[in-house]
Every structure is written in C-alpha cells, then in structure tokens.
Design a protein around this motif. Structure first.
Motif, PDB file in Angstrom:
ATOM      1  N   GLY A  81      20.555  11.358  13.115  1.00 47.22           N
ATOM      2  CA  GLY A  81      20.894  11.816  14.454  1.00 47.22           C
ATOM      3  C   GLY A  81      21.372  10.678  15.328  1.00 47.22           C
ATOM      4  N   PRO A  82      21.518  10.926  16.623  1.00 52.41           N
ATOM      5  CA  PRO A  82      22.066   9.901  17.525  1.00 52.41           C
ATOM      6  C   PRO A  82      21.158   8.694  17.699  1.00 52.41           C
ATOM      7  N   GLN A  83      19.847   8.874  17.488  1.00 58.23           N
ATOM      8  CA  GLN A  83      18.913   7.764  17.663  1.00 58.23           C
ATOM      9  C   GLN A  83      18.589   7.114  16.321  1.00 58.23           C
ATOM     10  N   SER A  84      18.150   5.894  16.397  1.00 64.70           N
ATOM     11  CA  SER A  84      17.568   5.227  15.233  1.00 64.70           C
ATOM     12  C   SER A  84      16.192   4.719  15.639  1.00 64.70           C
ATOM     13  N   TRP A  85      15.491   4.133  14.698  1.00 63.90           N
ATOM     14  CA  TRP A  85      14.126   3.686  14.969  1.00 63.90           C
ATOM     15  C   TRP A  85      14.074   2.478  15.882  1.00 63.90           C
ATOM     16  N   LYS A  86      15.215   1.849  16.134  1.00 64.06           N
ATOM     17  CA  LYS A  86      15.205   0.740  17.098  1.00 64.06           C
ATOM     18  C   LYS A  86      14.900   1.251  18.506  1.00 64.06           C
ATOM     19  N   THR A  87      15.051   2.567  18.737  1.00 62.69           N
ATOM     20  CA  THR A  87      14.678   3.144  20.021  1.00 62.69           C
ATOM     21  C   THR A  87      13.223   2.839  20.346  1.00 62.69           C
ATOM     22  N   TYR A  88      12.376   2.748  19.304  1.00 61.18           N
ATOM     23  CA  TYR A  88      10.951   2.490  19.497  1.00 61.18           C
ATOM     24  C   TYR A  88      10.566   1.050  19.196  1.00 61.18           C
ATOM     25  N   LEU A  89      11.231   0.430  18.229  1.00 57.97           N
ATOM     26  CA  LEU A  89      10.891  -0.942  17.870  1.00 57.97           C
ATOM     27  C   LEU A  89      11.567  -1.968  18.768  1.00 57.97           C
TER      28      LEU A  89
END
Length: 393
Positions: A81-89
């Motif tokens: 999707g548009p987000q990746s896990w870097k959104t949280y990390l």
C-alpha cells in the motif's frame, strides 16, 4: 516438523492468526498491520485479526491504485500500500528537544526521551523486510546512529508474509528481494507466514526465525496433519509468484548503468514529465533524508526542534549560501535515481531499491523507475563504445 531451512514450522488456520494477534498484545506489543480503509490497504494498529483486509486485493498501475473485492477471503493477497514500515520506525516528524524560558530568563532544555512502543509488525512483505534491513544499516550502522530510530527498531517483532499475489508494478525478483524469504536465525524476522488457500482449506505455513518467534509460535493453535502438503503448496505459490512479476529491471549492473548515464538525453525526457513533488521519496520504504525545523510559541518562551522528512526533489534540499545546487528538475530527478540505484552501493554496499513499486504507483504522472532504467540502458549501453554490461552486484 521443520521446514527445509531447519526452523520450527507448523500449519495454523485463521484461528491461529487471530491467536497470534492476541498473544502479541498480551505480551505488551503494539501490533501494526494492514487493514482496508479510505480506499486503500493502509497500516494501522490492530486490536484483533478481524481488522485484517480479508477478501480485499488491489489493482495497480503507474499512477493508479484501486481496491478490489476478492471472493476467496484471503488476508494478504494484496500488494504494498501507500505506506511502508518506515512510517513507524522512521516517522515523518520526531521532536528532538524542547526548551522553556522561565520568568527570570533561565533556560531549561528537555530531550525527547519518551520510550518508543514495543512494536509487532504483522504482514511485512519480503521486499519491505529488506527495506528495514537497509534502513537499519543507514540509520544504525554508522558512527552517528539515529537514537529515535534505534529506540523504535530495537526489539520490534517482525512477522513477514511471503507474497503469492504480486502486483503489476512489483519487480522484487529483479532486485533479489522477494517474493520469498530466507530461513534460519539470520533471516531477519521472528515469524514467517505463507498463506495457502486450496481444496484443503484456508491456512498458513508458519515458521519461526528467532527464539522469541519460536516462543510465540508454540502458543498458537495448530492444524494437525497436512504439514508436508501445505509446505509444498506454499513453496509452489511463492515460486509461481516469482514468475508473475509485473515489472523488471534491465539485467545489468545498475550501479555501472547509472554511472555511465549521467549525460543521457533521457534525463530531459523524464524532467519534462516530473512534477518534482517528492511523492516517490515519501512512499519509498528506504528513503531516509530529514531536515530540522525549529518552532516557537507566540510568547517566545517555549521552543521545540523537530526532525522531519525531506526530499531531494525539494529545491531547498541542496541550498547553500549561494542558492540551490540542483536548480532544475532534471538534476533533481537524476540525483534521486542515480543515488537509489547507483551511488547507494558506494555508501551502504547495496542498492537502495527493493522493487516494491510504490514510487510507480504513487507518482501522479505515472513515471516508472523500471522504464527509466530500461531507457537509459537502451540509450547508453547499446551504442558503440558504451559501458560494458555485467551481472547486477
């Protein structure tokens, strides 16, 4: 039973997936996973496995993204999707410190040392698993580690889900990042799942990749029998997915290709289309550039410093005392692509691209990184005297 890599492996059903979320929550984890919301598969905190996008897939193309219903009820049959896990990390905004000026003019500075959540990421794709490893190397591997990133990353529990339904913009195979994952203690995840749906039912081939992963796996209800059948079906599904990639990079050294294409006419072509909006860098799971922003209240007695995402497409990104170094859209796009595919090797020993295709999907004018690489190859490597080819490092 063990899988071919030697790790503990079992078959779990939908009840096992539900139990997985419950166990992680009980262990104090903040569980983040995919869910269908606002017309997309987005990452959000999950209270239960019922929030997973069962029965949803996606249609992807350059500059195009649509949810579509699936009749089979699979949970992970969708592309990134548009987000990746870097959104949280590596969040978009992180406060570094705040300062207060007292009545007598005394200054008090407080560092932003609030503890990070204990994350559990459910549904990490193999390409994104590689992206996390790349950001680990960038943000924790050098002399100047990012403490905010380290606090979020240390102890994060990763549940990777192998891809069996690649999208039209996926090209992880040509980047060596998917659609499957490795096995063993150094594979970079805690648990690995492969979703299987056939005449024998809907289930998941689950393997542990760490000691904590094995502990969690032991707490899940499992299906008796059919392990070998499920393991075979899982491997066949992943192998078949590898043959259905929607895109691919030219089969040459991208590092050498970028170094030999700096004066290519193709840069003018892409510059005529590029809006320099920076969407590709925002959606990219490995782009890491930040800037600092100082803010104050109206009284001037309270101030804060924030770290925020930045993009090499921003005109001020390369601003020096005499003005920006890269004034043209051509130079800024060339900087992004040559760094991502080429000079990233010089800095970090690998490509900065994992083949997820997000930059293609979320570009408002549909610029395709694989098409641009192929065009550069056709222009500069197929002419007499052009650089020598070679296998991608």
């Amino acid at each position: 039973m063990t899988d071919p890599g030697g790790s503990a492996a079992v078959v779990i059903g939908k009840d096992g997936l539900a139990a997985l979320v419950e166990v992680l929550v009980e262990r104090g984890r903040t569980v983040i996973g995919p869910t269908a919301r606002d017309g997309a598969i987005v990452l959000a905190e999950l209270a239960s496995a019922e929030q997973l996008p069962y029965g949803w897939g996606v249609e992807l193309e350059a500059g195009y993204y649509r949810l579509r219903p699936r009749e089979d009820g699979m949970a992970f049959a969708h592309s990134a999707g548009p987000q990746s896990w870097k959104t949280y990390l590596h969040p978009q905004r992180v406060r570094q410190w705040s300062a207060e000026r007292g009545p007598g003019g005394e200054l008090t500075i407080e560092a932003n040392d609030h503890p990070a959540p204990s994350y559990a990421f459910l549904g990490v794709r193999p390409c994104d698993l590689r992206a996390i490893a790349i950001q680990d190397r960038v943000l924790m591997g050098g002399r100047y580690a990012d403490p905010a990133y380290r606090d979020r990353r240390d102890g994060a529990f990763l549940v990777v889900v192998e891809c069996t339904e690649p999208g039209a913009t996926c090209f992880c195979v040509s980047m060596g990042t998917g659609p499957g994952v490795g096995e063993g203690a150094d594979a970079g995840y805690d648990l690995a799942l492969t979703e299987v749906l056939d005449d024998a039912g809907h289930r998941f081939w689950a393997r542990a990749g760490s000691a904590e992963g094995a502990e969690v796996l032991a707490l899940l209800p499992r299906q008796a029998g059919g392990d070998a059948v499920t393991a075979t079906a899982a491997r066949e599904s992943v192998t078949a997915a590898a043959g259905r990639m929607g895109r691919s990079m030219p089969p040459v050294s991208l590092q050498q290709l970028m170094a030999g294409s700096l004066d290519a006419e193709r840069w003018d072509d892409v510059a005529a289309r590029c809006l320099t909006c920076g969407n590709c860098t925002m959606a990219c799971p490995t782009c890491f550039c930040t800037t600092t922003e100082d803010v104050t209240d109206l009284t001037g007695d309270h101030a804060e410093r924030w770290s925020t995402w930045d993009s090499c497409f921003d005109l001020d990104f390369s601003h020096l005392h005499g003005g920006p170094v890269r004034e043209s859209g051509r130079s800024r796009y060339r900087q992004w692509l040559t760094h991502k595919l080429g000079t990233w090797y010089d800095q970090f020993g690998s490509s900065g691209c994992v083949g997820c295709g997000r930059c293609i999907v979320w570009c408002p004018v549909g610029i395709d990184i694989t098409e641009e690489a192929a065009a550069l190859y056709a222009e500069t490597w197929s002419v007499p005297g052009g650089p020598e080819g070679g296998a991608r490092p």
